[in-house]
Structures are given as structure tokens and as C-alpha cells.
Design a protein around this motif. Structure first.
Motif, short mmCIF file in Angstrom:
data_model
loop_
_atom_site.label_atom_id
_atom_site.label_comp_id
_atom_site.label_asym_id
_atom_site.label_seq_id
_atom_site.Cartn_x
_atom_site.Cartn_y
_atom_site.Cartn_z
N GLN B 35 0.84 -1.21 0.00
CA GLN B 35 0.00 0.00 0.00
C GLN B 35 0.87 1.26 0.00
O GLN B 35 0.60 2.21 -0.75
CB GLN B 35 -0.93 -0.01 1.23
N ALA B 36 1.91 1.28 0.82
CA ALA B 36 2.77 2.46 0.91
C ALA B 36 3.44 2.76 -0.43
O ALA B 36 3.54 3.93 -0.85
CB ALA B 36 3.83 2.26 1.99
N THR B 38 2.36 1.94 -3.49
CA THR B 38 1.35 2.46 -4.41
C THR B 38 1.13 3.95 -4.14
O THR B 38 1.08 4.78 -5.07
CB THR B 38 0.02 1.69 -4.25
N LEU B 61 6.37 1.17 -8.06
CA LEU B 61 5.35 0.35 -8.73
C LEU B 61 5.74 -1.13 -8.70
O LEU B 61 4.92 -2.00 -8.43
CB LEU B 61 5.13 0.83 -10.17
N ASP B 62 7.01 -1.41 -8.99
CA ASP B 62 7.49 -2.80 -8.92
C ASP B 62 7.33 -3.35 -7.50
O ASP B 62 6.88 -4.49 -7.31
CB ASP B 62 8.99 -2.87 -9.27
N ALA B 64 5.36 -2.45 -5.09
CA ALA B 64 3.95 -2.71 -4.75
C ALA B 64 3.50 -4.06 -5.30
O ALA B 64 2.87 -4.86 -4.59
CB ALA B 64 3.07 -1.58 -5.30
N ASP B 65 3.82 -4.33 -6.56
CA ASP B 65 3.39 -5.59 -7.19
C ASP B 65 4.02 -6.80 -6.51
O ASP B 65 3.34 -7.80 -6.24
CB ASP B 65 3.77 -5.60 -8.68
N VAL B 66 5.33 -6.72 -6.26
CA VAL B 66 6.03 -7.87 -5.68
C VAL B 66 5.61 -8.10 -4.23
O VAL B 66 5.39 -9.24 -3.81
CB VAL B 66 7.56 -7.70 -5.82
N GLU B 68 2.70 -7.30 -2.85
CA GLU B 68 1.33 -7.85 -2.79
C GLU B 68 1.31 -9.32 -3.17
O GLU B 68 0.63 -10.13 -2.52
CB GLU B 68 0.39 -7.05 -3.70
N ALA B 69 2.06 -9.69 -4.20
CA ALA B 69 2.12 -11.10 -4.58
C ALA B 69 2.72 -11.93 -3.44
O ALA B 69 2.22 -13.02 -3.11
CB ALA B 69 2.93 -11.27 -5.86
#
Lengths: 135, 135, 135, 135
Positions: B35-36, B38, B61-62, B64-66, B68-69
Motif C-alpha cells: 500500500q505504501a 502504491t 510500482l514494482d 507494490a506488485d512484488v 502484494e504477490a
């Protein structure tokens, strides 16, 4: 030309010496594998033998998440970071390997697992090919 | 007790010998960091100096994606696979390290980068702590 | 036949009376649009005029997230819920409309925005076609 | 103050007249609900009665995806678009309602479903509260 290829073609800056064909192949494999794994987990869930497919469902859910995150990281070309790219590709190859192995166990019983296993193998290979070209 | 802790507490099967406290800390760090990152990418985008923050945006951005996954993979405890867990944690620690380093460069100028850098450091550490406990 | 088509073909239960062609077209459009929007936000970020592309970047990031979530929801066919499907499709069509409009503003300057705008239009239409067929 | 609150506090531009408390509550509810639904789907998968929990698993997987996408859209404040925000919040409230209803059916049997149902109710309410304040 696919949309992913067109987006790569029109990127306004340098791609940073990455192998364009291997990059494109890997982006497309990750996107395809993410969708296939989401669908395979769901197909497993609708099988009468769902209780025997727990590992397969879990493995597919993980693989969907990791493939989608990898597809996103690879789709970004601004301020390329080889260390991050390598770590993410390693994780994706490992996750695809595990999911491909698991789906293959059910390939003779469930056609969706056979297809998903193949897609996982392709994605694992695409990750390894790109990794090998990063130098 | 947080919701993540309650969910772990009520998991109906064995957790597979994983360190429950380190696992919970890592799940919560990944969710928080996702979240932070993003929000930090978006705050960068609203800065007048956005042109100097390209690397920071991409890195967030990277991350955030990694994150969350990784948070999703760790939240699943059915049919635990140590090899996949390890590969995903390595990728997450590497991505958080890169993002923490980048955000730290802007920490004196931008308060959101200072906060985000700290969150990335915590998440990297939580991943390494969990990795260290996997044996 | 695409992998998404094969996965739909091999789903082991009833598809619940949904229009198979419209469903497949919508899944594929969502997946394609998710990737294109991630790449377009990143291409914007590498443009010299990044400061004029803030709205476009934000719009593409939202569209990527909503399209990917929609593609996942649609890829699941177990225990179909028309109310949820409808709400998610409405949100996706609205987000694609906004992103298509924004990208179109930059289509003459940036080829990636022209392509992304077209992909958003296709995805919006695919969502509306599927919505129209849900009855 | 949570990290999400700090990120909102340090956003460098105007928040566009949105109710800050309701926005923060909704971001936090979405993030919490996304994690809880991922964990509940997985806990269902480990139950002996997994075959009776198919709808619950599917519902939780959808809810995780929609909540995470909504949490991301809300975490972005650059170039605020009320139409997109409203559509995404409507989809999230609808998905949380469906998932809360389904999890509630299993609340007496499975503690993780009871917790997840409550989290879904909170998230649905947070979405509706924010929707109501958008004017």
C-alpha cells in the motif's frame, strides 16, 4: 504484431541492451500463464475430486500471482534495474516449475491441468531464456 | 490481534513448522509495504519535480506488485512449498532493498519517500527474518 | 485457439448460460488491456513531457488494476454470481472509458497512447457486450 | 498513526475535497479485506469439507482481487476521477456484500469464515460511507 509487441516497439527510450525478442516472449508467457493458472485453480474447484486437488489449486493461485507481478515488472522499461529483474525472474521460474510439476500429475485426468502444465513449462523456459540473456 | 493474526490463528491445519510470529510479521509487512509503495508512486507523480522522480516511481510500482504477490503467497498455508516460498521471499527482499535505497535518496526532500523507505526496510528485514527461519 | 479459449473449453462444469464467445472476448480484452495500460503508464514516465502526462499515468495505473481484477473474476466459472459479475463489468467499462478518453488526448503525440486508447475502447466494448448478454 | 494515514498526510497536493477520514477508513478496510479473503479461501481449501466450500472459495478469491484493486485506486490521489472512483467503490461494495453473505453461511462451522464475514461487512460499509460522501 500483438499489443505487447506494439507497446515495446513504441517505448520512447532505450530498452537498456535487453534482448527484445526474449523480453517480449517472457512478458507474453507471464500474462498467458497468469490467466491460465487462475482458470485452472477454478476448474479444479469445480471437479468432483476437488479434495484431491488442494495442492494443485494452491499452486495455481501462487503461480497466477507471481506470473502477473512478473509480467508487470517486465512491462516496465523506465530506469531498468537488472538486480530486481533477475530476482523476480528467478522467483517466477521457480513458481512455474512447481506449478507445472503439480499440474502434470493431473494431466491425464484433467485436460485443464494438461494445458496449464504446458503453459507453466513455457513460462518457466521464457523466464530462464531471458535470465540467460541478461549477462 | 490484527485480522491477519486471527486468520493465521484459525487456519484449520498444521502450519508446517514455520515460525508463526515471523510469518505473521512478514505478511503484515508485505501488505503495508504494498500500500505504501502504491501511495508513494502516486505522491511522486504529484510532485513538481516529477521528472526527477522517474526511477522512484518505477521502483515503487514494482515493489507494490512484488510485495502484494508475496503477501498473498505467504497468506496461503495449504500444501506449503518451501522452495517457492524461499524464491518469492528472496525476490521480495531484493525488490524492497532497491526501492528502499531509491526512496531514501529523496527522503530529505519528500516526507512520503522517507516513510516509504522505512517501510521498505522493515519489509526487507521481515522477509530476511522469515527466510532465516525456514531452515 | 488461444490458451484462454482452451481453458474455457475444458472447464468441467456448466458455464451457467453465459455467452461463451462474449465471455472469452472479454477475458482476452481485459488481459490485453491490463498489460497495455501497465506499459503505457511506464512509457509516459519515460517521455520528456512526463509532467504533462500525470493524468494519463494515473488513469493507466487504475485501468491496469481494474482490468486485471476483472479478467480474474471472469476467468472463474465456479458458483457464478451474476450480481458480482455485473458490478465488476460496469466498473471495468467505466475505467476503460476514462482511460481511453485520456490516452486519446495524447494519441497524436505518443504512439503508445494511440495504441493504448484503442485497446481501452475494445475492452470497454467487450465489457458492455458481455453485460448486454447477461440478461 | 498507520502507514496508510501517514502516506495520505504527506500527499503533496490537494486531496480534491474528499472526506479524508472516510477515504482512509476505506483504504484500510480494502487492504485488510483483501488479505483476509486470500487467507479464508486458503483456509477453506484445508477444511475436510472443502467440497461444500466451493462457493465460499470462489467468492473469497473474487473479493480479494476486487478489494486489492479498489485499495490501489483509492490510494492514488493524483488527477482524481470521481466517476471511476464511484464505479470501483460500487463494485467493491457489491463483491464484499456477496462474500460476506457467503462466509456468514459458514460462520458457525468455521471461525475463519466468521472473521472474514465481519471484515467483508466492514469493508462494504466503508465503501458505502465513502460513496455517500462523494456527493
Amino acid at each position: 504484431m500483438t499489443v505487447a509487441a506494439q507497446m515495446l516497439e513504441t517505448f520512447p527510450a532505450d530498452l537498456g541492451g535487453i534482448d527484445r525478442q526474449k523480453l517480449l516472449a517472457c512478458i507474453e508467457a507471464c500474462v498467458e500463464c497468469g490467466q491460465a493458472c487462475t482458470a485452472c485453480a477454478d476448474a479444479d474447484l469445480s471437479e468432483e475430486t476437488v479434495a484431491h486437488l488442494r495442492t494443485c489449486i494452491r499452486s495455481c493461485l501462487d503461480c497466477a500471482d507471481v506470473c502477473e507481478a512478473t509480467g508487470r515488472v517486465l512491462s516496465r522499461r523506465t530506469a531498468y534495474d537488472a538486480t530486481v529483474t533477475r530476482a523476480v525472474l528467478e522467483a517466477c521460474a521457480t513458481t512455474c516449475r512447481a506449478c507445472g510439476d503439480e499440474c502434470e500429475r493431473h494431466a491425464q485426468m484433467h485436460e485443464h491441468c494438461r494445458i496449464c502444465a504446458e503453459v507453466c513449462r513455457r513460462c518457466e523456459q521464457a523466464c530462464r531464456d531471458l535470465l540467460g540473456s541478461l549477462g
